[in-house]
Design an enzyme around this catalytic site. Structure first.
Site, short mmCIF file in Angstrom:
data_model
loop_
_atom_site.label_atom_id
_atom_site.label_comp_id
_atom_site.label_asym_id
_atom_site.label_seq_id
_atom_site.Cartn_x
_atom_site.Cartn_y
_atom_site.Cartn_z
N GLN A 71 22.39 37.31 43.03
CA GLN A 71 21.12 37.42 42.29
C GLN A 71 21.40 37.70 40.81
OE1 GLN A 71 18.06 36.92 43.66
NE2 GLN A 71 16.82 37.56 41.93
N LYS A 109 13.91 37.87 50.22
CA LYS A 109 14.83 36.83 50.70
C LYS A 109 15.43 37.22 52.05
CE LYS A 109 15.58 35.17 46.03
NZ LYS A 109 16.40 35.05 44.82
N ASP A 124 21.93 28.51 45.70
CA ASP A 124 21.16 28.55 44.46
C ASP A 124 21.28 27.24 43.67
OD1 ASP A 124 19.51 30.67 43.97
OD2 ASP A 124 21.02 31.94 43.01
#
Ligand code: NAP
Ligand code: L37
Length: 312
Positions: A110, A66, A133
């Site tokens: 995460q 990422k 997200d």
């Protein structure tokens, strides 16, 4: 059968066309990079903060990918790596600091988080406008009511939808009216995927561990999305001939032989029995090289969207 009109679909060697998620993701990342150049004219540089708590090896790999993609897009890329013993209060304090930082447009914590931290609480602390997200209840709600203009949509389902549209277009098909089954009902994949398919006017079934006859549900579907987390549990023989198959699963299983360090080799497989399914489907995503890279590309897209909205 009509042949593929798309550079993103290649012969799988089993009958179906393989949807090249890696190639589509490269294209998306180029588009996002071009968008970032345009935004630079307004003196805005998209900023993405990725927060990793602990040392989950898969998460370490994804977070590194990422960060790399963010740099390719010309973003400001910040990574916060915290020890596994970090307290919930300290993590929330970091998220609040990032919420208040005008250089940061996207925040990603995460998952999975260590067991002593309440993930829901942490995710609800992220400002919905920076929630790249798409896991905050505000964004989940906007998706559920079909307000895509204002929502940030979860990356994996958003990327899966792009692959599905690409496959349908290459095969000269419309998604509207098709029967779709999503196997799995998680908040991060299954449920938002079902919402996106519904928004495309598919007739959507959500299957899960209590579904009475999974083989029959899959067998009726023109579109199968597998997000279960069990290696090759969706059998090729279940697939309706000519179906479109999106395999979200990423499962590490024992491979053959040993690596250079003498450790037993492992390999990645999806939630779909690939070769057998590719013998019946019209198009299918491989694992690796399917949905995985799209997850990262859509994160970049969401960060650009968040930065563009912040710029007004
Ligand atoms: P999850 O939270 O564990 O959810 C799994 C879902 O599958 C649950 O809804 C569960 O049903 C259902 N399920 C389990 N066993 C089943 C069975 N025998 N029959 C039917 N349904 C069953 O997993 P997730 O986070 O959604 O992830 C799913 C998979 O996608 C994993 O392999 C994960 O690694 C992968 N993934 C990939 C990406 C990517 O970028 N490619 C991103 C995220 C996740 P219940 O609700 O009834 O328990
Ligand atoms: N956005 N994604 C977001 N937030 C989270 O909290 N856990 C999580 C999440 N999941 C995630 O990042 N998944 C993911 C899965 C696979 C890839 C990237 C991200 C990926 O790049 N997969 C490669 C193979 C990588 C490997 O070798 O392990 C692929 O080709 O599928």
């Amino acid at each position: 059968m009509s042949s593929s009109q798309s550079a993103f679909l290649k012969p799988s060697g089993h009958g179906a066309l393989a949807i090249d998620g890696k190639a589509v993701s490269t294209h998306v990342i180029e588009q996002v990079a071009a968008g970032a150049v345009k935004l630079a004219a307004k003196s805005v540089k998209p900023g993405l903060a990725v927060v990793l708590v602990g040392e989950d090896p898969a998460s370490q790999v994804y977070v590194r990918s990422k960060g790399k993609a963010a740099e390719q897009c010309g973003f400001l890329s910040v990574q916060h790596t915290l020890p596994a013993m970090t307290s919930e209060a300290d993590l929330i304090a970091l998220v609040e600091k990032l919420n208040a930082d005008p250089a940061i447009h996207g925040i990603l914590v995460q998952l999975p988080l260590p067991a002593h931290i309440n993930s829901t609480l942490v995710l609800e602390t992220i400002s919905p406008a920076k929630d790249v997200d798409g896991f905050h209840p505000v964004n989940a709600g906007l998706l559920a009511i079909g307000n895509m203009e204002r929502a940030l949509v979860p990356c994996t389902p958003a990327g899966s939808m792009i692959l599905l549209r690409e496959a349908a277009a290459a095969l000269g098909r419309k998604l509207a009216g098709l029967d779709a089954v999503v196997v799995g009902r998680s908040n991060i994949v299954g449920k938002p995927m079902a919402q996106l398919l519904l928004a495309e006017n598919c007739t959507v079934t959500i299957a899960h561990s209590r579904t009475a006859d999974l083989a029959a549900a899959v067998g009726r579907a023109d579109i199968v999305v597998a997000a279960v987390g069990r290696p090759e549990m969706v059998k090729g023989a279940w697939i309706k001939p000519g179906a479109l198959v999106i395999d979200v699963g990423i499962n590490r299983v024992p491979g053959e032989g040993f690596d250079a360090q003498g450790r037993p080799r492992t390999r990645l497989v999806g939630d779909v029995e690939y070769a057998a399914a590719a013998g019946r489907a019209a198009a299918i995503t491989p694992v690796p090289g399917g949905v995985g890279p799209m997850t990262i590309a859509m994160l970049m897209q969401n960060t650009l969207t968040a930065a563009t909205r912040a710029a007004g």
